[in-house]
Scaffold this motif. Structure first.
Motif, short mmCIF file in Angstrom:
data_model
loop_
_atom_site.label_atom_id
_atom_site.label_comp_id
_atom_site.label_asym_id
_atom_site.label_seq_id
_atom_site.Cartn_x
_atom_site.Cartn_y
_atom_site.Cartn_z
N GLY A 272 5.58 27.23 16.84
CA GLY A 272 4.64 27.83 15.91
C GLY A 272 3.20 27.44 16.04
N LEU A 273 2.82 26.64 17.04
CA LEU A 273 1.41 26.31 17.20
C LEU A 273 0.65 27.51 17.72
CD1 LEU A 273 2.76 23.43 17.11
CD2 LEU A 273 0.78 22.65 18.42
N ARG A 274 -0.57 27.69 17.22
CA ARG A 274 -1.39 28.82 17.59
C ARG A 274 -2.85 28.40 17.73
NH1 ARG A 274 3.03 30.18 18.24
NH2 ARG A 274 4.12 32.10 17.58
N ALA A 275 -3.62 29.26 18.40
CA ALA A 275 -5.06 29.01 18.53
C ALA A 275 -5.67 28.94 17.14
CB ALA A 275 -5.71 30.13 19.34
N GLY A 276 -6.52 27.97 16.93
CA GLY A 276 -7.12 27.76 15.62
C GLY A 276 -6.50 26.62 14.86
N ASP A 277 -5.33 26.13 15.29
CA ASP A 277 -4.75 24.95 14.67
C ASP A 277 -5.60 23.72 15.01
OD1 ASP A 277 -2.72 26.47 13.64
OD2 ASP A 277 -1.23 25.86 15.13
N ILE A 278 -5.52 22.72 14.14
CA ILE A 278 -6.27 21.49 14.35
C ILE A 278 -5.30 20.32 14.39
CG2 ILE A 278 -8.04 19.94 13.43
CD1 ILE A 278 -9.29 22.36 12.05
N ILE A 279 -5.35 19.52 15.46
CA ILE A 279 -4.50 18.33 15.60
C ILE A 279 -5.31 17.13 15.15
CG2 ILE A 279 -3.15 16.91 17.18
CD1 ILE A 279 -2.94 19.35 19.02
N THR A 280 -4.85 16.46 14.09
CA THR A 280 -5.60 15.32 13.53
C THR A 280 -4.96 13.97 13.85
OG1 THR A 280 -4.43 15.52 11.43
CG2 THR A 280 -6.51 16.72 11.65
N GLU A 281 -3.66 13.98 14.19
CA GLU A 281 -2.98 12.74 14.53
C GLU A 281 -2.04 12.98 15.70
OE1 GLU A 281 -0.93 10.76 11.41
OE2 GLU A 281 -2.62 10.75 10.02
N ALA A 282 -1.83 11.93 16.48
CA ALA A 282 -0.84 11.94 17.55
C ALA A 282 -0.17 10.59 17.57
CB ALA A 282 -1.48 12.24 18.90
N GLY A 283 1.15 10.58 17.55
CA GLY A 283 1.86 9.31 17.51
C GLY A 283 1.54 8.53 16.25
N GLN A 284 1.25 9.26 15.15
CA GLN A 284 0.92 8.68 13.84
C GLN A 284 -0.35 7.85 13.88
OE1 GLN A 284 5.20 7.26 13.10
NE2 GLN A 284 4.57 8.01 11.09
N GLN A 285 -1.25 8.21 14.79
CA GLN A 285 -2.58 7.59 14.86
C GLN A 285 -3.62 8.69 14.86
OE1 GLN A 285 -3.18 4.26 14.87
NE2 GLN A 285 -0.98 3.84 14.75
N LYS A 286 -4.73 8.48 14.16
CA LYS A 286 -5.79 9.48 14.12
C LYS A 286 -6.41 9.62 15.51
CE LYS A 286 -6.95 8.72 9.26
NZ LYS A 286 -6.33 9.97 8.82
N ILE A 287 -6.76 10.87 15.83
CA ILE A 287 -7.41 11.14 17.12
C ILE A 287 -8.68 11.94 16.87
CG2 ILE A 287 -5.30 11.03 18.50
CD1 ILE A 287 -5.22 14.08 18.43
N THR A 288 -9.70 11.65 17.64
CA THR A 288 -10.97 12.38 17.53
C THR A 288 -11.43 12.94 18.87
OG1 THR A 288 -12.24 10.33 17.83
CG2 THR A 288 -11.71 10.98 15.56
N SER A 289 -10.75 12.53 19.94
CA SER A 289 -11.16 12.97 21.27
C SER A 289 -9.94 13.21 22.14
CB SER A 289 -12.06 11.91 21.93
OG SER A 289 -11.31 10.72 22.19
N ILE A 290 -10.20 13.85 23.28
CA ILE A 290 -9.11 14.10 24.23
C ILE A 290 -8.61 12.78 24.81
CG2 ILE A 290 -8.56 15.14 26.45
CD1 ILE A 290 -10.40 17.46 25.70
N ASP A 291 -9.51 11.81 24.98
CA ASP A 291 -9.09 10.50 25.47
C ASP A 291 -8.13 9.83 24.48
OD1 ASP A 291 -10.56 10.72 27.78
OD2 ASP A 291 -12.30 9.63 27.01
N ASP A 292 -8.40 10.02 23.19
CA ASP A 292 -7.48 9.46 22.19
C ASP A 292 -6.08 10.06 22.36
OD1 ASP A 292 -9.50 7.95 21.12
OD2 ASP A 292 -9.90 9.32 19.44
N LEU A 293 -6.02 11.38 22.56
CA LEU A 293 -4.73 12.03 22.71
C LEU A 293 -4.02 11.56 23.97
CD1 LEU A 293 -2.62 14.09 21.86
CD2 LEU A 293 -3.97 15.87 23.00
N ASN A 294 -4.76 11.48 25.07
CA ASN A 294 -4.15 11.01 26.31
C ASN A 294 -3.63 9.59 26.15
OD1 ASN A 294 -4.60 13.37 27.79
ND2 ASN A 294 -6.68 12.73 28.38
#
Length: 496
Positions: free
Chosen positions: A440-462
């Motif tokens: 169900g993910l679509r363009a326009g969604d916003i990812i605010t956490e990954a692995g239960q940690q806040k992310i603000t950049s692509i480096d954070d997600l990686n």
């Protein structure tokens, strides 16, 4: 030697005779037991129906509605005869009238008396908006009823009539003791035909339709229009449900009816009788079920509990619950899923201090929460879900797990309707056929956490992806927001 042989033959013959006698005795005993059982089994449900019928009532409501300005459905709108019929009605009504005369609309339903002093239970939708409510008893007597209180969430209403003599009434039974296959009787006023009885069995338990606090008993006892609000009895004559809805392609009974379980109704009735309204406990969290893929992404042994997706202002936030916590138990009761938790919280007293055990960062801890009141909570309307753009341009773009993502900018926040201080990554594209698209993910969604940690950049997600791989995880848990509504989604990590 001859006498010995004769004695042996006689012994064998006697043994055979004894066996035959024993078999005959067993057969006779079986026949007697069957006869006793047949006599003990009731030949008819009439004695039970006669006992409980005086407590079941027909309900007629009357509502004053404004007159209609058209030809009242006599001809289709736009018909060449529309003006003719309108002129005819105006003459009958009086040409000097400025507006059509109001008229009364009637509706029928069922109910049952629960106390000798005149309390009556029915469905909220039976009496909703009514100006007058008339109760007709089995004896033919009619009394006007007043509304004590209603609960649209469970579709229950409590009425009161004033009678000169004590009224026959029925009691609620323990609906949790009802088993699939138990016999039940439905009583009411189907299709306005008057008092009617139908029999069936409990077809299923714990059904949910669309309400937050649903706990329906499914039955194949005939339930039709007009049965709404009537009782569902067990064979002891106790009310175990309130007939509320049917599943039907044509509006008639096809053997799939639903009765709100008595154990839910009794709590509502008690509060309506005492306060005139419901007072349900409120925890103040948004939650979702812990599915197997979410459990794998979080490293949980079992896919149970309720995962907190958001903690707005309220009791939970004041107590220190956080987004990403998994509620394992509430007030000493294990939480299997969100539905069970919602019902348990709603059944808890307002103002009570309860112990909530959560799993946070792999460790369990217990937090005391003082419950608020659901009905008085600040209920903001769900934000409108607008069409999201096909693509969103950004300064830095990366592709991962079927997602094309970019850091949020002020222009994106405004375009996506996000809060000015929201941090995260915007999804600009989702590959069709990918796991992310299927979930169900679509363009326009916003990812605010990954692995239960806040992310603000692509480096954070990686970094969160690498950490999950090092921990031996096969998937990564993302907190995704769409139009302000949060939910967790677990995506399988791609092999390097």
């Amino acid at each position: 030697m001859q006498p010995k042989a004769v004695a042996k033959t006689q012994t064998i013959t006697l043994s055979i005779a004894m066996r035959a006698a024993l078999v005959g005795l067993m057969a006779l005993t079986l026949v007697i037991l069957q006869a006793i059982g047949a006599q003990a089994k009731p030949e008819s449900l009439a004695p039970l129906a006669e006992k409980i019928s005086p407590s079941v009532v027909n309900i007629t409501t009357s509502t004053l509605v404004e007159g209609r300005t058209g030809p009242r459905g006599i001809v289709p709108e736009g018909s060449p005869f529309e003006d003719f019929f309108k002129e005819f009605q105006d003459r009958n009504r009086g040409e000097d009238e400025d507006s059509p005369a109001p008229r009364r609309s009637s509706a029928l339903g069922s109910g049952f008396v629960i106390s000798e002093d005149g309390y009556v239970v029915t469905n909220n939708h039976v009496i909703e908006g009514a100006d007058e409510i008339t109760i007709e008893f089995f004896s033919g007597e009619e009394l006007v009823a007043k509304v004590i209180g209603t609960d649209p969430n469970t579709d229950i209403a409590l009425l009161k009539v004033e009678a000169s003599n004590p009224l026959p009434y029925v009691s609620f039974g323990n609906s949790d003791a009802s088993r699939v296959g138990d016999w039940v009787i439905a009583m009411g006023n189907p299709l306005g035909q008057g008092f009617s009885v139908s029999a069936g069995i409990v077809s299923a338990r714990n059904r949910a339709l669309s309400g937050t606090y649903d706990d329906y008993i499914q039955t194949d006892a005939a339930i039709n229009r007009g049965n709404s609000g009537g009782p569902l009895f067990n064979m002891d004559g106790d009310v175990i449900g309130v007939n509320t809805a049917i599943l039907s392609p044509n509006g008639g009974s096809i053997g799939i009816g639903f009765s709100m379980a008595a154990n839910v109704v009794t709590r509502v009735v008690d509060q309506l009788k005492e306060f005139g309204e419901t007072r349900r406990g409120w925890l103040g969290v948004r939650i979702q079920d812990v599915t197997q893929d979410v459990a794998d992404a979080m490293g949980l042994a079992n896919a149970t509990g309720a995962l907190i997706t958001d903690v707005p202002d309220g009791p939970a936030k004041d107590a220190g619950l956080e987004t990403g916590d998994v509620i394992l138990s509430f007030d000493g009761v294990d939480v299997a899923d969100t539905r069970g938790l919602v019902r348990q919280v709603g059944n808890s007293p307002v103002g009570a201090t309860v112990r909530v055990t959560v799993l946070r960062e792999g460790k369990s801890q217990t937090i005391a929460v003082v419950l608020g009141r659901r009905e008085s909570a600040n209920s903001e309307a769900d934000p409108a879900v607008e069409e999201t753009p096909e693509t969103v341009e950004g300064p830095e773009v990366s592709s991962l797990m079927g997602l094309t993502i970019t850091p949020l900018t002020d222009d994106m926040r405004e375009e996506l309707g996000a809060a000015a201080d929201m941090q995260g990554l915007a999804v600009t594209n989702v590959e069709e056929g990918s796991e992310a698209f299927e979930k169900g993910l679509r363009a326009g969604d916003i990812i605010t956490e990954a692995g239960q940690q806040k992310i603000t950049s692509i480096d954070d997600l990686n970094g969160r992806v690498d950490a999950a791989r090092e921990a031996g995880r096969k998937s990564l848990l993302l907190l995704v927001r769409r139009a302000g509504d949060p939910r967790f989604v677990a995506l399988t990590l791609e092999e390097k």
